[in-house]
Write a protein that holds these residues in place. Structure first.
Motif, PDB file in Angstrom:
ATOM      1  N   ILE A  73       0.830  -1.150  -0.121  1.00  0.00           N
ATOM      2  CA  ILE A  73       0.012   0.166   0.044  1.00  0.00           C
ATOM      3  C   ILE A  73       1.044   1.300   0.026  1.00  0.00           C
ATOM      4  CG2 ILE A  73      -1.560   1.387   1.171  1.00  0.00           C
ATOM      5  CD1 ILE A  73      -2.846  -1.324   2.140  1.00  0.00           C
ATOM      6  N   VAL A  74       1.848   1.333   0.723  1.00  0.00           N
ATOM      7  CA  VAL A  74       2.976   2.170   0.803  1.00  0.00           C
ATOM      8  C   VAL A  74       3.765   2.575  -0.567  1.00  0.00           C
ATOM      9  CG1 VAL A  74       4.703   3.228   1.994  1.00  0.00           C
ATOM     10  CG2 VAL A  74       3.043   2.302   3.454  1.00  0.00           C
ATOM     11  N   GLU A  75       3.919   1.409  -1.013  1.00  0.00           N
ATOM     12  CA  GLU A  75       4.440   1.606  -2.236  1.00  0.00           C
ATOM     13  C   GLU A  75       3.783   1.802  -3.504  1.00  0.00           C
ATOM     14  OE1 GLU A  75       6.008  -2.602  -3.085  1.00  0.00           O
ATOM     15  OE2 GLU A  75       7.609  -2.155  -1.548  1.00  0.00           O
ATOM     16  N   ALA A  76       2.456   1.532  -3.377  1.00  0.00           N
ATOM     17  CA  ALA A  76       1.537   2.136  -4.199  1.00  0.00           C
ATOM     18  C   ALA A  76       1.180   3.823  -4.102  1.00  0.00           C
ATOM     19  CB  ALA A  76      -0.011   1.392  -4.154  1.00  0.00           C
ATOM     20  N   GLY A  77       1.766   4.467  -3.257  1.00  0.00           N
ATOM     21  CA  GLY A  77       1.920   5.864  -3.085  1.00  0.00           C
ATOM     22  C   GLY A  77       0.587   6.305  -2.077  1.00  0.00           C
ATOM     23  N   ALA A  78       0.221   5.521  -1.471  1.00  0.00           N
ATOM     24  CA  ALA A  78      -1.026   6.032  -0.453  1.00  0.00           C
ATOM     25  C   ALA A  78      -0.811   7.114   0.528  1.00  0.00           C
ATOM     26  CB  ALA A  78      -1.610   4.593   0.202  1.00  0.00           C
ATOM     27  N   LEU A  79       0.491   7.126   0.979  1.00  0.00           N
ATOM     28  CA  LEU A  79       0.807   8.247   2.183  1.00  0.00           C
ATOM     29  C   LEU A  79       0.559   9.601   1.797  1.00  0.00           C
ATOM     30  CD1 LEU A  79       4.285   6.614   3.505  1.00  0.00           C
ATOM     31  CD2 LEU A  79       1.949   6.147   4.438  1.00  0.00           C
ATOM     32  N   LYS A  80       0.631  10.048   1.013  1.00  0.00           N
ATOM     33  CA  LYS A  80       0.267  11.480   0.368  1.00  0.00           C
ATOM     34  C   LYS A  80      -0.949  11.391   0.278  1.00  0.00           C
ATOM     35  CE  LYS A  80       4.625  13.176  -1.185  1.00  0.00           C
ATOM     36  NZ  LYS A  80       5.314  14.318  -1.696  1.00  0.00           N
ATOM     37  N   ASN A 106       1.666   0.682  12.346  1.00  0.00           N
ATOM     38  CA  ASN A 106       1.688  -0.490  13.338  1.00  0.00           C
ATOM     39  C   ASN A 106       2.548  -1.515  13.245  1.00  0.00           C
ATOM     40  OD1 ASN A 106       0.724  -1.421  15.752  1.00  0.00           O
ATOM     41  ND2 ASN A 106      -0.592  -2.882  14.745  1.00  0.00           N
ATOM     42  N   ASP A 107       3.577  -1.543  13.916  1.00  0.00           N
ATOM     43  CA  ASP A 107       4.618  -2.851  13.871  1.00  0.00           C
ATOM     44  C   ASP A 107       5.240  -2.828  12.606  1.00  0.00           C
ATOM     45  OD1 ASP A 107       4.010  -3.787  16.457  1.00  0.00           O
ATOM     46  OD2 ASP A 107       2.412  -5.045  15.843  1.00  0.00           O
ATOM     47  N   HIS A 108       5.524  -1.752  11.890  1.00  0.00           N
ATOM     48  CA  HIS A 108       6.289  -1.464  10.586  1.00  0.00           C
ATOM     49  C   HIS A 108       7.141  -0.229  10.620  1.00  0.00           C
ATOM     50  CE1 HIS A 108       7.206  -1.965   6.419  1.00  0.00           C
ATOM     51  NE2 HIS A 108       6.654  -3.048   6.572  1.00  0.00           N
ATOM     52  N   SER A 109       8.453  -0.366  10.986  1.00  0.00           N
ATOM     53  CA  SER A 109       9.233   0.939  11.178  1.00  0.00           C
ATOM     54  C   SER A 109       9.565   1.516   9.825  1.00  0.00           C
ATOM     55  CB  SER A 109      10.549   0.433  12.107  1.00  0.00           C
ATOM     56  OG  SER A 109      11.269  -0.328  11.212  1.00  0.00           O
ATOM     57  N   ALA A 110       9.738   0.742   8.725  1.00  0.00           N
ATOM     58  CA  ALA A 110      10.009   1.171   7.465  1.00  0.00           C
ATOM     59  C   ALA A 110       8.930   2.006   6.986  1.00  0.00           C
ATOM     60  CB  ALA A 110      10.411   0.006   6.291  1.00  0.00           C
ATOM     61  N   ASN A 111       7.601   1.886   7.484  1.00  0.00           N
ATOM     62  CA  ASN A 111       6.613   2.389   6.875  1.00  0.00           C
ATOM     63  C   ASN A 111       6.526   4.026   7.716  1.00  0.00           C
ATOM     64  OD1 ASN A 111       5.768   0.506   4.903  1.00  0.00           O
ATOM     65  ND2 ASN A 111       3.976   0.016   6.029  1.00  0.00           N
ATOM     66  N   VAL A 112       6.741   3.932   8.715  1.00  0.00           N
ATOM     67  CA  VAL A 112       6.967   5.150   9.693  1.00  0.00           C
ATOM     68  C   VAL A 112       7.801   5.926   9.004  1.00  0.00           C
ATOM     69  CG1 VAL A 112       7.438   5.945  12.147  1.00  0.00           C
ATOM     70  CG2 VAL A 112       6.142   3.899  11.936  1.00  0.00           C
ATOM     71  N   HIS A 113       9.135   5.462   8.852  1.00  0.00           N
ATOM     72  CA  HIS A 113      10.210   6.358   8.254  1.00  0.00           C
ATOM     73  C   HIS A 113       9.653   6.829   7.015  1.00  0.00           C
ATOM     74  CE1 HIS A 113      13.186   5.389  11.425  1.00  0.00           C
ATOM     75  NE2 HIS A 113      12.979   4.269  11.139  1.00  0.00           N
ATOM     76  N   GLN A 118       8.109  10.955   3.322  1.00  0.00           N
ATOM     77  CA  GLN A 118       6.857  11.277   2.083  1.00  0.00           C
ATOM     78  C   GLN A 118       5.970  12.522   2.705  1.00  0.00           C
ATOM     79  OE1 GLN A 118       5.221   8.048   0.318  1.00  0.00           O
ATOM     80  NE2 GLN A 118       7.005   6.680   0.494  1.00  0.00           N
ATOM     81  N   ALA A 119       5.513  12.405   3.788  1.00  0.00           N
ATOM     82  CA  ALA A 119       4.594  13.381   4.466  1.00  0.00           C
ATOM     83  C   ALA A 119       4.664  13.912   5.786  1.00  0.00           C
ATOM     84  CB  ALA A 119       3.060  12.811   3.825  1.00  0.00           C
ATOM     85  N   PRO A 120       5.670  14.477   5.943  1.00  0.00           N
ATOM     86  CA  PRO A 120       6.002  14.822   7.282  1.00  0.00           C
ATOM     87  C   PRO A 120       4.924  15.860   8.121  1.00  0.00           C
ATOM     88  CG  PRO A 120       7.247  15.949   6.018  1.00  0.00           C
ATOM     89  CD  PRO A 120       6.667  15.073   5.072  1.00  0.00           C
ATOM     90  N   GLU A 121       4.110  16.318   7.055  1.00  0.00           N
ATOM     91  CA  GLU A 121       3.046  17.398   7.410  1.00  0.00           C
ATOM     92  C   GLU A 121       1.862  16.614   8.218  1.00  0.00           C
ATOM     93  OE1 GLU A 121       2.117  16.568   3.140  1.00  0.00           O
ATOM     94  OE2 GLU A 121       3.777  16.942   4.221  1.00  0.00           O
TER      95      GLU A 121
END
Length: 128
Positions: A73-80, A106-113, A118-121
């Motif tokens: 999901i993160v690789e698909a560009g969902a964060l922004k 949750n339980d995924h530090s790479a996604n947190v980083h 990608q979207a610190p705001e």
């Protein structure tokens, strides 16, 4: 079922049905993911129809608890687009976007980083 997701005029109902099927079932989450709906769902977070955006966020929220799928999901560009949804005037969309982000992190530090890069705001939006 997933075929309808791409070919029906009722996208929001299809997304909602998939979100309900994904809820709490790792097996169904995998089946839905294998139907290759992730990128399409992420793109629908920008749809003009609020009900489509709500349903897309719900589907991502309900797929994200699965460890392997959350990475995709993160690789698909969902964060922004999820971060943008946090600022929407619609409370339901904001709640589902926050839930999707919570499950992605949750339980995924790479996604947190990735989220912070990608979207610190999003931090300000989540605090608000």
């Amino acid at each position: 079922m997933v075929f309808l997701f791409f070919h029906t005029t009722s996208t929001k109902e299809s997304l909602g049905a998939l979100a309900n099927l994904a809820s709490g079932s790792s097996e169904r989450q995998i089946q839905i993911y294998k139907a290759q709906v992730t990128r399409k769902t992420v793109s629908l977070l920008s749809d003009e129809d609020i009900d489509v955006r709500r349903s897309a966020a719900a589907l991502l929220m309900n797929l994200a608890p699965h460890a392997k799928i959350k990475e995709r999901i993160v690789e698909a560009g969902a964060l922004k687009p999820l971060t943008k949804a946090l600022k929407d005037k619609d409370e339901i969309l904001k709640e589902r976007a926050a839930g999707a982000l919570a499950n992605l992190f949750n339980d995924h530090s790479a996604n947190v980083h990735a989220g912070f890069q990608q979207a610190p705001e999003m931090i300000q939006s989540l605090v608000a």
